[in-house]
Design a protein around this motif. Structure first.
Motif: not given
Length: 232
Positions: A180-203
């Motif tokens: 529940a710590a901030e550093d893990y929450d930040e890792a989750v946010r970065l991971g989600i942002a990366l997936l959201d970005k790349h999923a936008q480019k596929v069919s």
């Protein structure tokens, strides 16, 4: 020649939100994030031998998790993503050091844990992720890794804020705090942002393939909790 345009079932930046809202995903996601192993961990009634078995297998899992993220660096030609994969591996290494310190509180040493054979659940899960990364593309590998990264964040946040969770005198409270710590929450946010970005480019058809990978990996996560709870 005109560029091909796709109509995706989610708005830009909304892939993970769309994914977790799907009924076919929601069933597996609930089994993973609301498992009885976690409920008993939260109220402090989880038998210690079950938790120790989980800790050992989780340490062995993290070794393979580091391999998978190293593979992710190899699978991309984008320098920023290569660096990101390297940073994740370094983060896993730091997490494993903390993990060792936590395991020591339960009488488990690194040497002891490395002598233990991987459970079938651990082997099946990690090799599924590695096989996905080897046979498919970078995005598929990231999706296969996502139920672990995102799921632990969701679990910890829920248990941390739940008034029914026992804090005082709960030997497992520190585990909840760690995720529940901030550093893990930040890792989750970065991971989600990366997936959201790349999923936008596929069919749309590729999105459906990725959904199947996510569901299977999520079921593997639930199987990991089953493995720990089977020791009760």
């Amino acid at each position: 020649m005109a560029a091909v345009t796709y109509t995706l079932p989610f708005a830009p930046g909304g892939f993970i939100e769309y994914l977790l809202a799907r009924p076919d995903v929601a069933i597996a996601w609930k089994q993973h994030t609301e498992h009885v192993f976690l409920e008993r961990l939260a109220d402090g009634t989880l038998p210690i031998e079950a938790f120790k078995h989980y800790l050992i297998q989780d340490y062995l899992y993290l070794i393979q998790f580091a391999r998978a993220n190293s593979l992710a660096g190899f699978k991309t030609k984008n320098l920023e993503e290569i660096v990101r994969s390297a940073e994740i591996v370094l983060h896993i290494n730091r997490e494993m050091s903390l993990h060792l310190g936590y395991c020591a509180e339960f009488g488990l040493s690194k040497e002891d844990m490395l002598k233990v054979e991987e459970s079938q659940a651990c082997t099946a899960y990690t090799r599924f992720v590695l096989d996905t990364g080897s046979s498919d593309d970078w995005l598929a590998l990231q999706v296969a890794l996502a139920p672990c990264l995102i799921g632990y964040g969701v679990i910890a946040k829920r248990l941390y804020s739940d008034p029914k969770t026992l804090r005082e005198g709960n030997r497992y409270w520190k585990w909840i705090e760690n995720y529940a710590a901030e550093d893990y929450d930040e890792a989750v946010r970065l991971g989600i942002a990366l997936l959201d970005k790349h999923a936008q480019k596929v069919s749309p058809s590729r999105i459906e393939e990725l959904v199947k990978i996510f569901i299977h990996a999520t079921k593997m996560e639930a199987g990991f909790w089953d493995m720990g709870y089977a020791r009760i």
